[in-house]
Every structure is written in C-alpha cells, then in structure tokens.
Design an enzyme around this catalytic site. Sequence first.
Site, mmCIF file in Angstrom:
data_model
loop_
_atom_site.group_PDB
_atom_site.id
_atom_site.type_symbol
_atom_site.label_atom_id
_atom_site.label_comp_id
_atom_site.label_asym_id
_atom_site.label_seq_id
_atom_site.Cartn_x
_atom_site.Cartn_y
_atom_site.Cartn_z
ATOM 1 N N HIS A 83 0.819 -1.216 0.000
ATOM 2 C CA HIS A 83 0.000 0.000 0.000
ATOM 3 C C HIS A 83 0.853 1.267 0.000
ATOM 4 O O HIS A 83 0.354 2.340 -0.294
ATOM 5 C CB HIS A 83 -1.086 -0.028 1.086
ATOM 6 C CG HIS A 83 -0.644 0.266 2.495
ATOM 7 N ND1 HIS A 83 -0.367 -0.714 3.420
ATOM 8 C CD2 HIS A 83 -0.447 1.435 3.142
ATOM 9 C CE1 HIS A 83 -0.034 -0.160 4.568
ATOM 10 N NE2 HIS A 83 -0.072 1.143 4.436
ATOM 11 N N ASP A 219 1.224 -7.765 2.334
ATOM 12 C CA ASP A 219 1.294 -6.328 2.041
ATOM 13 C C ASP A 219 2.749 -5.854 1.881
ATOM 14 O O ASP A 219 3.268 -5.134 2.727
ATOM 15 C CB ASP A 219 0.591 -5.563 3.173
ATOM 16 C CG ASP A 219 0.273 -4.120 2.782
ATOM 17 O OD1 ASP A 219 0.867 -3.613 1.815
ATOM 18 O OD2 ASP A 219 -0.554 -3.495 3.470
ATOM 19 N N SER A 640 3.876 2.100 8.530
ATOM 20 C CA SER A 640 3.684 1.160 7.436
ATOM 21 C C SER A 640 5.003 0.945 6.725
ATOM 22 O O SER A 640 5.683 1.911 6.381
ATOM 23 C CB SER A 640 2.666 1.697 6.446
ATOM 24 O OG SER A 640 1.389 1.349 6.857
HETATM 25 N N1 ARG Z 1 -4.992 0.385 7.737
HETATM 26 C C1 ARG Z 1 -3.680 0.364 7.130
HETATM 27 C C2 ARG Z 1 -2.991 1.678 7.345
HETATM 28 O O1 ARG Z 1 -3.376 2.737 7.484
HETATM 29 C C3 ARG Z 1 -3.688 -0.056 5.688
HETATM 30 C C4 ARG Z 1 -4.329 0.886 4.725
HETATM 31 C C5 ARG Z 1 -4.333 0.429 3.297
HETATM 32 N N2 ARG Z 1 -5.285 -0.631 3.029
HETATM 33 C C6 ARG Z 1 -6.628 -0.443 2.769
HETATM 34 N N3 ARG Z 1 -7.399 -1.479 2.597
HETATM 35 N N4 ARG Z 1 -7.163 0.743 2.670
HETATM 36 O O2 ARG Z 1 -3.194 2.711 7.162
HETATM 37 N N1 GLU Z 2 -1.349 1.239 7.588
HETATM 38 C C1 GLU Z 2 -0.751 2.269 8.396
HETATM 39 C C2 GLU Z 2 0.180 3.153 7.560
HETATM 40 O O1 GLU Z 2 -0.095 3.398 6.419
HETATM 41 C C3 GLU Z 2 -0.037 1.667 9.533
HETATM 42 C C4 GLU Z 2 -1.047 1.166 10.429
HETATM 43 C C5 GLU Z 2 -1.238 2.039 11.618
HETATM 44 O O2 GLU Z 2 -1.840 3.133 11.513
HETATM 45 O O3 GLU Z 2 -0.768 1.570 12.633
HETATM 46 O O4 GLU Z 2 1.133 3.718 8.034
#
Ligand code: ARG
Ligand code: GLU
Length: 709
Positions: A83, A219, A640
């Site tokens: 991502h 990921d 991330s």
């Molecule tokens: N929650 C994770 C992080 O902030 C992954 C985000 C990307 N994936 C998604 N399905 N939107 O941000």
């Molecule tokens: N998916 C998150 C990012 O883009 C990391 C997950 C979190 O917020 O801990 O940095």
Amino acid sequence: MKYFKIILLFITLQLTAQQGGMWIPSLLEGMNETEMHNLGSNLSAKDIYDVNNSSLKDAIIHFNGGCTGEIISNQGLILTNHHCGYGAIQSHSSVEHDYLKDGFWAMKETEELSNPGMFVTFINRIDDVTNTVLNGVTSALSEKEKQSKIDQNIAQIKKNVKKEDWQGVIIKPMYKGNQYLLYVTETFNDIRLVGAPPSSIGKFGSDTDNWMWPRHTGDFSLFRIYADKNNKPATYNKDNVPYQPKHFLPVSLDGVSENDFTLVFGFPGRTNEYLPAVAIDQIVHKENPAKIEVRDEALKIVDKYMRADEKIKIQYASKYARIANYWKKWIGENQGIEKSNAIANKEKLEKSFQEKIKNNKQYNRLLSDFDKLYKEIDSATLARAYWSEVVYRNIELLNATVKLYQFENKIIKDPSSFEKERTKLLKKSASFYKNYNATVDQDVFEKLMSLYKDKMPTAYLSNTVKTANIGELTKEVYHNSRLVNYTSFQDLMSGSQEEVIKKINADKGYVLGKELSNDYFKKINPKFNEINIQIQAVQKTYMKALIETFPDERFFPDANSTLRVTYGKVNGYAPKDAVYYKPVSYLNGVMEKYKPGDYEFDVPQKLIDLYQNKDFGDYGENGKMPVNFIGTNHTTGGNSGSPVIDAHGNLIGLNFDRVWEGTMSDYNYDPAICRNIMVDARYILFIIDKYAGAERIINEMKLVHPKKK
Ligand code: ARG
Ligand code: GLU
C-alpha cells in the site's frame, strides 16, 4: 511454589507495564536498553543507533515522505508495504500490463522501473539543539513572539550546521516543544520498482479485513535505490548504479513464536498521548462522530455506484479505500476509548496530578485552563471537522473550488505568476478528472450539503447554504458549473488573466465554493488558530509538569514523523469475553476466506496450487505457511513498511496495520488490546521465490538462521 508463582506474576505485570512508547533512537541507553533486555533482546543501544559506526538505523528509510522502508541487501534493495508502493505500481500499469492486478517482477536489473518524484531519506545523525533553539525565548514574550524567536533560532542553526553539501537538515520539537532535535538527512531520488505481488496477495482482504485480525495479507513491495558512481544521491540517470548501504538487514528464516522479542523501527506520523480528558472527550463525542457520519453517507453512495459500474469501480477504488481507511479507524478508536475507560482513567490521573501540584503557582491552573480553552474552541473544532470532511474531502467539485480559490488568491497577490500557476493547475486537474464522475459527485453533494446545513454550527454556516433548498442548489450547481468535466474546465481556464478571473467568478460552482472557502479561511480557521496556540502553550507546560510530578513514569515524545524505536513481543489478545486471538495466521486462513472472483477475497491460481502441494520451500513451518503475526509494538500511521527486527538485528517481519480494538493507541496505548499487524518475512520470501520465481532477488539477500546457531 506458590511464592514462586506470585513472583512470576509480578514479573509478568512489570513486563506488561513496560510496553508502549515510541523512543528516540539516539537516547536508548539506560531505561530502554534494560527494558529491551528484559523482553529478550540481545541488542545494545549502540547496535541500534551509532554515529561513528554503522548500525541498524542506517538500514531504515523514510519512504516517499509518508511510509517507512528498510534496506535488505548490499545492493540497496528496499522492502516496504504494497500500500506504500501502490501509487508507483499503479502509475506503471495499463490495460495491457496491469501490475496492480497481476503483480510485477523485474527479472533483471534493466527491467527495474524508475519513478519520477519518488524519494527516500536516511537519518545520518541526531543532535540535541534545545538550548540554542530556546535561547532568548522568555516568559515575557507572547506566544506569537516566542514562536518567531524560535523560528529565527532554527533558521540560524540550519545555516551553521556541520554537514556535507548533499545532506539536508530537519529540526523538530519533542515533548510539545520542551526539547528540540536536529536530524542530518540523506535523500535519494532515483528509486526504481523491483517487485510487487498481485493485489489479490498484496491487498488480500482489502477494506473488509483492513484494521482487523485475523489477517492474511502479503502487504509488501520491493524497490531499489540507485546512486551515482561515488555512491552519492543523484537524480535519475540510466548510468546510475545500485546504492551500497552502510548497513542492511539480514532476513531470518527462523520465524516467530509467541513472546519472542520484536523491535519496530520507523517513522510514526502522529500520536497524542498526553491530552487532557476534556480533549479526548471532544474527539470521541464531537469530532469523530461528525467525521464518521459524513464519511458514512459518502461511502454508501460511492459504493452503490461502484457495484453497478465497472468503470466507476476503477475510478473510485483508491479514493474509496482512502476514505474508508480512516472512517473505520475512527469507529474502532471510539469503541476502544469507551471500552478501556480512557476518559475516566485520564480524569483519575488528573486528580492525582492536581493534588500533588496544588501549591505550585505555575502549574495549578493548567487543568482549569484546558477546561476553559477546550470549551472555547469547541464550535470551531466542530466546524473545522464538517468543513474539511464535506467541502474539502468528500464533495469532489467543492474540493476543486478550493484549489481554484487558492489559485485566484495567488495570482491576485502576484499577477506575474498567472501562466505558471494556470499550467500547474491544469496539469493537476487532468489527473483529477480522469477519475471523476459528476453523477456520483452530484449525489454525494446533495446528501452531504443537507447534512452540512443541519449540523454545521450556525455561526460558521454560509448564508447561501443556510437559506437554500438543497435539492435546487444541487441542480443549479451541477447543471451550470463548468467544473464538472475536464473539457469545460479547460474552457473555463482559457483566455487572458482578466477573462479567467471574470469567468470563474461567474461560475455557479465556484461562486458557492468561494463563499465556503471564505467561511473557512476567514472565519473558522483564524478562530481555531487563535485558541489553539493558547492550548499548545498550556500543553507544553502540562507536559513538563507531568514529567516533573511523576518522576517514576516513562514519558516518550509524541510521534511527529521522526525516526523512532518501539518494542514489544509477539502476543495474542482477548478482544472480548470468551474470545482469544492467537498471534500467528497461516495460508490455510487465506483459503478459508477465498471467494472466487470476489474483488477482495479472490486468490490467484498459482497460490492455490502451491498451497495444495504444500510447496513451501524453506519457508514453511511444520507443513504450514505462516502469513501474518501480531505483537505489542506501539505503532501508528507512518509505521507502514517498518521492519520488524528480532533479538539479534535480523528482519523477521514487515509492519502494515493495527488491530481494530487497539486503534485508540494514538491517544491511549493499552498493552492488553493494542496490537500491531506484521507480514511474516518467510511469507514475503515464499511469494518472491515460489510464487514469482524471482530467484535473483532472493539471491542478493542474506538469509540467516539465528535460532539454530
Ligand atoms: N490500515 C492500514 C494503514 O493505514 C492499511 C491501509 C491500506 N489498506 C486499505 N485497505 N485501505 O493505514
Ligand atoms: N497502515 C498504516 C500506515 O499506512 C499503519 C497502520 C497504523 O496506523 O498503525 O502507516
């Protein structure tokens, strides 16, 4: 025996209490080093950060400004999340070769793809510059004057800092401005795409599984740093060569077991762990519900169109994911804060704080000041939330008017910049309109504007909206505005400067947007800033007071996109009564979730075959293929792509998410339910080797067996 058990319980409690925190890598000696050893680490503070010798920190990069990445070979190979590389992978994709759908693997160096605009930053050195930054900042000055003195001092330090000319420098406040650190940085701009799994692996589970455990996502993506012949940063050139890092992380083949030590090293973006209870109360009961409600409505409408139309699905997939990501996070955050009694616990802490400092004149009015100021800022905060969610983020046409508003202001201020600014805006708008559908947006407008009219604090509600029939306003805007597609937008922007100004100010969409922008930039934001600068001043003193009043507590500076170390252990958790989540997930779980043809849960045939043949190479464990695991590391957005490092300094995983029950850790880290989610390094190796057959990438890594030594 009983006695022994009590001691054991005591030790366990101690260890639990010692987790959480995002620590400054140059200041680990002492407490952090001891805590890490107690958790099973063999690393010294100097193994992690050392100015004179290479150390773990030399393998960590800030990836393209928002994520983290790490170097995993002596040829500058970067590992980060899928991502995080998503935009780059998408930019190389077309209908003929869709790398998002099918994955991408450069089978030789010449196939690696350059990414204009992409950059990565190393931290060369960290210095404490608190005294110089705060020099001459006295209590006689107003908050504004203090800030301008600080800005002057910072500019001076930046001018005089000892560094090489290819290096950069950043200065950041810690502990709410009680400490200032200087970072000497090295930024590389020739970054090439090396490999990415298909989205059915790299984004498996998509929005349904996002922020959730159990998880089964691969990921990850791979890039490479290229440097000039002297191994120095250089802009893209086909003659550039793979960068030779000062340090790279060996990759462990031994995997993880529950309670293993884990260290996560990266660039967490923002946390707020030392807010008073009144502030948390405002976030949980006002701000979050407002933002969640707006996104609820927007997502419902976009989802309906995406399901009905393949083209809209492609146009809106990435926007939908972005909106859904924080929508879901805020819902989890609110539930976590309620469930863990975070507000009541803060109030308890504040009571004992107040008791201890009741005779201290400098400190005994801090909490009542907070109360007063948060009451004062309440309606501006709410207005800001509605404005940013409705006008700025979710109604796309209005977002376009904000850009146009900034354009108009710029050229009024500096008429000579007209051509340059117009070209810039047209270029940005071309990619905006490529993924824009006015029918979808019109529905979103009608729904969100009605909500805006109902919910916006009236002092900040624009007159037009206050008196409008929203159904009619919607038609008027979308039938008449030239902001609804790129051709008519280009038309709107054509002609001389006077003509453009005249035309845009006659456009129904822009007229409304301009009024809404004026509401924000002339009323909401100035009011918010005026009070917020006072809140920040109280917060700075409160931070200092907390540290002095509770000398036995551990305090870490809130995340601010600077390099941090966080550590913990591999650990399951109990999200609710009678439920316990184990810490490791396996490929079997991917197959349990498999839904042929589904856009979130499809599985590529090759992966199914490998699973059925148990063809896991050296990467499986007792006939199973580990995929993800969770731990007690305190992480946030920006982490991330952070490496997960074992007790010896090897890579064992890749951070990419947190569990839903624990997203409140940005305000209230609770080791009982806050868990970060990581990809097992062996799953990454398995996908590169067995799934993609990209052996040359495996060959440049250093694979190790730390447990079998
Ligand atoms: N929650 C994770 C992080 O902030 C992954 C985000 C990307 N994936 C998604 N399905 N939107 O941000
Ligand atoms: N998916 C998150 C990012 O883009 C990391 C997950 C979190 O917020 O801990 O940095």
